[in-house]
Enzyme design. Structure first.
Site, PDB file in Angstrom:
ATOM      1  CG  LEU A 150      -2.102  -0.943   1.334  1.00  0.00           C
ATOM      2  CD1 LEU A 150      -2.810  -1.025   2.847  1.00  0.00           C
ATOM      3  CD2 LEU A 150      -2.887  -0.849   0.185  1.00  0.00           C
ATOM      4  CG  ASP A 151       0.589   4.173  -3.008  1.00  0.00           C
ATOM      5  OD1 ASP A 151       1.366   3.405  -3.436  1.00  0.00           O
ATOM      6  OD2 ASP A 151      -0.569   4.654  -3.646  1.00  0.00           O
ATOM      7  CE1 TYR A 152       5.843   7.421   4.979  1.00  0.00           C
ATOM      8  CE2 TYR A 152       5.025   9.391   3.966  1.00  0.00           C
ATOM      9  CZ  TYR A 152       5.865   8.407   5.280  1.00  0.00           C
ATOM     10  OH  TYR A 152       6.248   9.111   6.080  1.00  0.00           O
ATOM     11  CE  LYS A 156      -2.357   7.258  -3.387  1.00  0.00           C
ATOM     12  NZ  LYS A 156      -1.090   7.312  -2.918  1.00  0.00           N
TER      13      LYS A 156
END
Ligand code: URA
Length: 240
Positions: free
Chosen positions: A103-105, A193
């Site tokens: 998962l992204d930051y 995104k």
């Protein structure tokens, strides 16, 4: 267990990363069934006796962890920039677990960690169509046309996304934002995104609320639990 390359076997047993294990092999630190091995091709399984500097390899206990990842933490086991990584959140987990996918930051939500390489590969294989549901706060309000595009497959860099499900949960016309639930089957980097970007809506906030049949029920941000035996068995099935 099918035979795997020695360096992979060593990495999975928690000796060192695959690269470091290759170095150990090349430098003559590793014996297989009593003989020093320095070439990389050799394949081994649990029947083989493997020693590193004379110490027999002990297999790590397999761990399967479901974490509620907070925002502001990297989905990795180390970070060059010394930012917090997900394994920093684990207390009393001695095994060398790592995240399955990422998962992204700035994305929060459900993240699985394991030290079982076969299990991780199985879940990350494109053939394994596990549904992942995200809740996104996006800029603006989706049109029917845009929802159709997102659901039907959208061209991103190098690939077209598979069918998705999109449900608008709420719209705030004054603040020019909406909350949208989206379910996808793939796991490309920044996929959600990028999908919203492709139809002209920036994602302001993103959270993964489920992974297949798994949810975050009972967990608060930053906490984790072990998967049950039944959950692991269910995930190991070929959910094609
Ligand atoms: N899609 C994204 O864009 N980011 C994530 O962290 C997960 C899915």
């Amino acid at each position: 267990m099918e035979k795997v390359r020695l360096q992979k076997f060593m990495a999975e047993a928690g000796v060192a990363s695959r690269r470091k294990s290759e170095e150990l092999i090349a430098k003559g630190h590793v014996r297989v069934n009593g003989k020093i091995v320095t070439e990389m091709g050799i394949k081994v399984d649990h029947q083989d006796k493997i020693e590193v500097d004379g110490m027999p390899l002990e297999e790590e206990k397999k761990r399967y962890i479901l974490m509620y990842k907070p925002r502001g933490v990297i989905s990795a086991v180390t970070d060059d920039k010394k930012r917090k990584v997900v394994t920093d959140l684990l207390e009393d987990v001695q095994e060398r677990v790592y995240p399955i996918g990422r998962l992204d930051y700035d994305t929060s939500g459900l993240l699985l960690l394991t030290n079982d390489g076969e299990f991780a590969n199985h879940l990350m294989h494109p053939r394994y169509h596990v549904e992942k549901t995200y809740v996104a706060k996006i800029e603006g309000v989706l049109t029917t046309e845009e929802i159709k595009k997102l659901e039907g497959g959208i061209k991103l860099k190098g690939f077209t996304t598979a069918k998705a499900k999109v449900k608008v949960m709420s719209k705030d016309k004054k603040k020019n934002s909406s909350i949208v639930r989206i379910t996808i089957h793939e796991g490309h980097n920044h996929q959600v995104k990028n999908m919203f970007d492709a139809v002209g809506h920036k994602v302001e906030k993103l959270a993964r609320e489920s992974y297949g049949f798994l949810t975050l029920d009972g967990l608060v941000s930053g906490k984790y639990r072990n998967l049950t035996r039944q959950e692991v068995a269910e995930l190991k099935k070929d959910n094609k």
